[in-house]
Design a protein around this motif. Structure first.
Motif: not given
Length: 440
Positions: A198-200, A227-228, A236-239, A268-269
């Motif tokens: 799902a994250v992908r 992945i996120a 997504l990382i926060e979730l 990705h800063v």
């Protein structure tokens, strides 16, 4: 009289299996009390569907069963609008007739022929659901077709379709399977959970649906933060951290790389910044001693390089091949990174040499006034040790920390004292530096 016969269903279902002939049956009942009825059956797609008998006779108040066949195919014969079975009938006072007579009877239009029913043709079963998931982008009314198709599947069959459903990125497909009772904790071919898949997709709604359905993850296998991070999805990382508070922000993959390594490699800063704010190690090294800065420099990601330079002290760190971040940027032709990776070095050189003009130029160009070298020395340490009074003054004017500490615990004042630079030592004390002994 609006009809002569009545079907027992409104829809005829085929349990479709690729490469095999499939059949379905339905029943027609003669509604006439005293008269036989002739029946003619046809479909909207005769090249695919055929009947065991196109023409038949049903006695008064009797019923007859009919079999319709679907030709074998590896492709589901799905059409829009759906194919239909047409049921026509006519009264037959004599009660009997040859097939040719019935063919002639129904070939003549007129009030003597009744259209009794139009039955939809539908498909159910594993192969149908699999086809709908694989072709979801070009199938209209997908959800209603899927809801029908799953009625012919077992829970284990539907569970086997979770991975392609999740990978499709369609919340509707995933929700239909979950509502049908599938096991959301089934693993994919890599032994990863459905949450990894799902994250992908980058679809936060699917991730939420799986979490709400109690989908579990194995932190040692499901590298969801990696992945996120690769996809630049802070949301997504926060979730994930909100719902799995024990998830290790510095988890490593098979190469020893953390999510920050991954984010740095992609430049990705925002992800790097967020991960660092929640405990991510910006100075972590992988199995080959690459830091996130090494990855950012090798990839030519200027913003990531500058961010990592500001929050870490690994500019001079070497990987297992003896290469610094600057060396990797140089090897890969990322000349736009040279100033960022070497600007502080220039500041240190001008401070050591007593070049006030050059020092001010470096600061104006963006050099970090308090940037440290591999030993933890700042430009002020170097100027103090060399007794460069004017450079010390200039550095203090632009915000140099008078009490900065190197890797050995030395301040610029201590460097000046041990080097016998009395004038610099007094200047530093007058500027607020903490004294190291009462003798100064």
């Amino acid at each position: 009289m609006d009809r002569l016969v009545k079907p027992d269903v409104d829809e005829v279902e085929f349990s479709f299996m690729k490469g095999e002939n499939c059949t379905a049956t339905f029943c027609l009942t003669n509604l006439m009390h005293t008269m036989s009825v002739a029946v003619c059956l046809s479909t909207s797609n005769p090249s695919v569907f055929s009947f065991s008998q196109d023409f038949s006779i049903i006695p008064p108040l009797s019923s007859s069963s009919y079999t319709i066949s679907c030709k074998s195919s590896d492709k589901l014969p799905l059409s829009t609008p759906p194919d239909k079975i047409s049921v026509r009938s006519a009264m037959l006072p004599i009660g009997k007739a040859h097939t040719d007579d019935l063919r002639r009877l129904f070939s003549k239009p007129g009030r003597h022929v009744f259209k009794d029913a139009s039955l939809l043709i539908s498909f159910v079963g594993f192969d149908v659901v699999e086809f709908l998931i694989s072709n979801h982008k070009r199938i209209p009314d997908l959800r209603s077709l899927l809801n029908k198709a799953i009625s012919g599947c077992s829970k284990s069959q539907l569970t086997a379709l979770m991975e392609p459903a999740v990978s499709s990125g369609k919340l509707g497909l995933v929700s239909v399977l979950i509502d049908a009772g599938v096991d959301v904790n089934v693993k994919d071919c890599l032994k990863q959970s459905m949450l990894s898949s799902a994250v992908r997709t980058g679809k936060i709604d699917i991730v939420k649906r799986l979490i709400d359905s109690h989908c579990k993850i194995d932190f040692s296998v499901d590298l969801v933060l990696h992945i996120a991070a690769a996809m630049n999805h802070v949301d997504l990382i926060e979730l994930l951290r909100e719902n799995f508070p024990d998830i290790p922000v510095n988890s490593v993959d098979s190469d020893g790389r953390t999510p920050i390594h991954t984010a740095a490699a992609h430049g990705h800063v925002e992800v790097i910044s967020f991960l660092a704010s929640v405990g991510g190690d910006v100075e972590a090294v992988d199995r080959t001693k690459w830091t996130p800065l090494h990855f950012a420099a090798a990839g030519g990601h200027l913003e990531a390089v500058e961010y990592l330079l500001n929050c870490s002290n690994v500019k001079y760190a070497v990987n297992s091949d003896g290469r610094t971040a600057f060396a990797l940027a140089s090897e890969n032709g990322h000349t736009d990174l040279f100033d960022s990776l070497r600007l502080d070095d220039a500041l240190h050189r001008t401070a050591r040499a007593g070049d006030v003009r050059g020092l001010r130029s470096c600061v104006a160009a963006g050099a970090k006034v308090n940037g440290k070298d591999q030993n933890g020395w700042t430009a002020l340490h170097r100027a103090a040790f060399k007794g460069r009074v004017e450079c010390v003054k200039a550095l203090l004017e632009v915000g140099a920390e008078a009490d900065a500490v190197d890797n050995a615990g030395y301040t610029p004042l201590r460097c000046a004292v041990e080097a016998g630079q009395e004038e610099v030592a007094r200047l530093l004390l007058d500027s607020g530096a903490k004294p190291i002994s009462s003798k100064i």
